[in-house]
Design an enzyme around this catalytic site. Structure first.
Site, PDB file in Angstrom:
ATOM      1  CE1 TYR A 190      -3.575   2.659   0.804  1.00 51.23           C
ATOM      2  CE2 TYR A 190      -2.029   3.351   2.505  1.00 51.23           C
ATOM      3  CZ  TYR A 190      -3.151   3.587   1.744  1.00 51.23           C
ATOM      4  OH  TYR A 190      -3.856   4.761   1.909  1.00 51.23           O
ATOM      5  CE1 TYR A 241      -9.942   9.880   0.171  1.00 48.50           C
ATOM      6  CE2 TYR A 241      -9.149  12.137   0.006  1.00 48.50           C
ATOM      7  CZ  TYR A 241      -8.980  10.789  -0.232  1.00 48.50           C
ATOM      8  OH  TYR A 241      -7.861  10.366  -0.866  1.00 48.50           O
ATOM      9  CB  VAL A 259      -2.406  13.630   0.972  1.00 47.61           C
ATOM     10  CG1 VAL A 259      -3.730  13.508   1.691  1.00 47.61           C
ATOM     11  CG2 VAL A 259      -1.599  12.358   1.047  1.00 47.61           C
TER      12      VAL A 259
HETATM   13  N1  GLN Z   1      -0.704   7.412   1.564  1.00 48.80           N
HETATM   14  C1  GLN Z   1      -1.738   8.250   2.128  1.00 48.80           C
HETATM   15  C2  GLN Z   1      -2.278   7.612   3.381  1.00 48.80           C
HETATM   16  O1  GLN Z   1      -2.346   6.412   3.450  1.00 48.80           O
HETATM   17  C3  GLN Z   1      -2.812   8.423   1.101  1.00 48.80           C
HETATM   18  C4  GLN Z   1      -3.895   9.353   1.560  1.00 48.80           C
HETATM   19  C5  GLN Z   1      -4.452  10.231   0.489  1.00 48.80           C
HETATM   20  O2  GLN Z   1      -3.825  10.491  -0.526  1.00 48.80           O
HETATM   21  N2  GLN Z   1      -5.599  10.774   0.754  1.00 48.80           N
HETATM   22  O3  GLN Z   1      -2.638   8.272   4.304  1.00 48.80           O
END
Ligand code: GLN
Length: 305
Positions: A190, A241, A259
């Site tokens: 992940y 989200y 993010v």
């Molecule tokens: N790698 C980030 C996390 O697991 C991904 C979150 C995102 O991009 N919203 O928190």
């Protein structure tokens, strides 16, 4: 009539310039916090092969949660719809890394685009292929025709080091029997998947899969038309989200943010867009990126509504 895409992109870049640098890069992943926020790029890939861009559209950045779209596409293509027994299709109304719903919903995440759901998807892809993160990287390389795409080891290490929340989510779901692979290796896949570095050009080309109703860059079919429609629908309702309602209201397109400050959006049958600016709002979506997509659909009228 086809809009004059280069002119539209240029106009958007000049209109949203005052917002570039607004918000703040993600602080909870230190390797992302040090990115210069004064950057903005936008790319558009149309279904006929045209590719247009403005600003920093060729600059690589951390794709982060945008990769969740491609992991989902691959998991559905490889393994079919039984995935939906393990992950829902409803907006969560909670932050992307939230744990709260998991306990009273018995370890079944609300949707594949919050972290919990994406961990289930990566777990499924790992079972199906034996190397989930490499599958996602290889897919992105092929769709973008950019063999130089790579994982960013610093970002992956930073996520690992500060990954207690994702670890908690994964272990919690494992306790409900909703994770098949060992949690430590699932988390690594992940984190590596999230760390893939892509530019707006790469992402717009890859997201064309969903604008072309499931057809890959080489013309082969990855997803049925119906599966492509379903992914677009889940992007619209869950891709940003707890701001998905606001995003649909302002932009009116299926979209998925990360993010790293990137967002991809899809105009089914027409084109795919990718935008990037590292400054995020409180919900983790790029401030200038959302504004640029808002301007795009307003100027062109290209929206699903
Ligand atoms: N790698 C980030 C996390 O697991 C991904 C979150 C995102 O991009 N919203 O928190």
């Amino acid at each position: 009539m086809e809009p004059n895409y280069p002119a539209v992109l240029k106009q958007i870049a000049s209109e949203i310039a005052p917002l570039v640098g607004a918000g703040a890069p993600a602080a909870y992943i230190p390797a992302l916090a040090s990115v210069d926020p004064a950057q903005f790029g936008m790319a558009l890939a149309d279904v006929d092969g045209g590719l247009y861009g403005v600003g920093d559209w060729r600059t690589p950045f951390s794709a982060q949660s945008i990769t969740k779209v491609f992991a989902l596409a691959l998991a559905l293509a490889e393994g079919g719809g039984s995935l939906w027994e393990r992950v829902g299709r409803e907006p969560s109304g909670n932050p992307f890394n939230s744990l709260v719903q998991l306990e009273y919903e018995n370890g079944i995440p609300r949707n594949p685009f919050i972290n919990a759901g994406a961990l289930v998807v990566t777990d499924r892809l790992q079972t199906l292929t034996g190397d989930a993160s490499s599958e996602v990287l290889e897919f992105l390389r092929q769709e973008s025709q950019n063999p130089d795409l790579r994982f960013d080891a610093d970002v992956a290490a930073s996520e690992h080091e500060h990954g207690d929340r994702n670890a908690a989510v994964a272990h919690f779901m494992a306790a409900y029997g909703n994770i098949d692979n060992p949690v430590p290796s699932l988390l690594e896949h992940y984190f590596w998947q999230c760390s893939i570095e892509t530019s707006c050009a790469d992402l717009a080309l890859a997201a064309r899969l969903l604008a072309r109703h499931g057809l890959r860059a080489d013309g082969s079919r990855l997803l049925s038309r119906s599966e492509a429609k379903q992914i677009n629908a889940v992007m619209l309702t869950c891709g940003t989200y707890d701001a998905a309602g606001e995003f649909a209201y302002r932009v009116g397109l299926p979209g998925k943010s990360g993010v790293g400050g990137g967002i991809v959006a899809v105009v089914p049958g027409r084109c795919a867009l990718a935008v990037w600016s590292p400054g995020l709002d409180a919900r983790g979506n790029s401030v200038a990126g959302v504004a640029a997509l808002d301007r795009f659909t307003t100027l062109t009228g290209l929206s699903v509504f």
